[in-house]
Enzyme design. Sequence first.
Site, short mmCIF file in Angstrom:
data_model
loop_
_atom_site.label_atom_id
_atom_site.label_comp_id
_atom_site.label_asym_id
_atom_site.label_seq_id
_atom_site.Cartn_x
_atom_site.Cartn_y
_atom_site.Cartn_z
N CYS A 83 -2.73 -6.02 -1.51
CA CYS A 83 -1.46 -6.64 -1.89
C CYS A 83 -1.40 -7.00 -3.37
O CYS A 83 -0.37 -6.84 -4.02
CB CYS A 83 -1.20 -7.87 -1.04
SG CYS A 83 -2.47 -9.16 -1.18
N HIS B 167 -1.94 -13.82 0.26
CA HIS B 167 -1.11 -12.63 0.04
C HIS B 167 -0.38 -12.74 -1.29
O HIS B 167 0.04 -13.83 -1.69
CB HIS B 167 -0.10 -12.51 1.18
CG HIS B 167 0.67 -11.22 1.19
ND1 HIS B 167 0.07 -9.98 1.11
CD2 HIS B 167 2.01 -10.98 1.28
CE1 HIS B 167 1.00 -9.04 1.17
NE2 HIS B 167 2.18 -9.62 1.26
N ASN C 177 8.12 -7.38 -0.99
CA ASN C 177 6.83 -7.29 -0.33
C ASN C 177 6.29 -5.86 -0.46
O ASN C 177 6.95 -4.98 -1.01
CB ASN C 177 6.97 -7.69 1.15
CG ASN C 177 5.66 -8.19 1.74
OD1 ASN C 177 4.60 -8.08 1.13
ND2 ASN C 177 5.73 -8.72 2.95
#
Length: 483
Positions: free
Chosen positions: A102, A398, A421
Amino acid sequence: MLPTSVSWSLYLKTFRSHLLRAPQIVLKRMSSSIDISKINSWNKEFQSDLTHQLATTVLKNYNADDALLNKTRLQKQDNRVFNTVVSTDSTPVTNQKSSGRCWLFAATNQLRLNVLSELNLKEFELSQAYLFFYDKLEKANYFLDQIVSSADQDIDSRLVQYLLAAPTEDGGQYSMFLNLVKKYGLIPKDLYGDLPYSTTASRKWNSLLTTKLREFAETLRTALKERSADDSIIVTLREQMQREIFRLMSLFMDIPPVQPNEQFTWEYVDKDKKIHTIKSTPLEFASKYAKLDPSTPVSLINDPRHPYGKLIKIDRLGNVLGGDAVIYLNVDNETLSKLVVKRLQNNKAVFFGSHTPKFMDKKTGVMDIELWNYPAIGYNLPQQKASRIRYHESLMTHAMLITGCHVDETSKLPLRYRVENSWGKDSGKDGLYVMTQKYFEEYCFQIVVDINELPKELASKFTSGKEEPIVLPIWDPMGALAK
């Protein structure tokens, strides 16, 4: 009888002294085994409660997330109107798939906005796999170095056991991203894409690397204990280990097609359907087209366990030997929010780290701490942010990208944020989420801005050389994004 507030500190002091004098006796008095008769009593009490009966009927027949979702709240918070957004659309939506990359996706998604604008492109991705390859190689070597430097500690020490637990996981921090780009640069994804059984699904690859690195750790620690093991022997062992790690990596991934200072050729079609050819090196591409100056980004966090205005360093966390350490400036939530707004107003997206997927509805793409009606079943969450961090209930897990926000005209503070995202277009609403301000305050920990976007008094914390950072251990929750 409990002590009054006036005598509470004295009570605690006395209590602690008793523990120190006779810990076994005191602990024995405080122990409480499960009494089966109380279970029956508790059950009768709860079963006589109509609210409990309704809750248990629902939860035994329906998924808890679906049953407790407050759809009235969801509809109210699912507002996609933002009055402050970056001008360039970030396309296509990226997908890290079954990997922990991520941080690489959030960081490259931030920089690709510059490439999209600079080259007049409709769609573009930087190669996450290129950085992933070198990150694995560097992390393996960094681990070996940590094993050598901790050789004086017992094998069962918390530090050594932590190092051995996950030597080369996928995660990372923004400073680790900068370390990679400074050494290796960036290339377009067209030149080096993902592979299905290594970059996008890294579990098996990680497992094999971990097993080999633990073996190497034993070899190094054993050699260091022998008096005959001088520096040259350790260096030779390290080089042999580096070679074997590279060999293993080459089994799972193609070697990047170009060296950091080697020129590549990339052809592309712009928005106007004109064909162009670029000749560049990875290092040049990072600076000229991605517009990255590695000396300018700085990280700020909100960690209420520690004083605001102080630098915080995560000990031993890194990837590239000789690279920058993981250092943050700890500030309050209002400062974080204002810096996000300022950066967005300057047409720059914001890398941020949060505790995901806490209070995140992946179907609709809403992040809000009141989305689920837990109080309806008597389940309340009174812990504050600092306590949640201390008791391992909150940590940074994250990284994503803030590309917009909606600012209240009166208070000039943000009400909600547009979040990009890296879980593909089927997550959220076409890959995008809306995050409420309350969620930002409770579960956002880190943002990255340029140092020239900070007030002078904050920027000087990084540049004065007079600030001694608070040093946190590598296993601290503020380093968890690198797991």
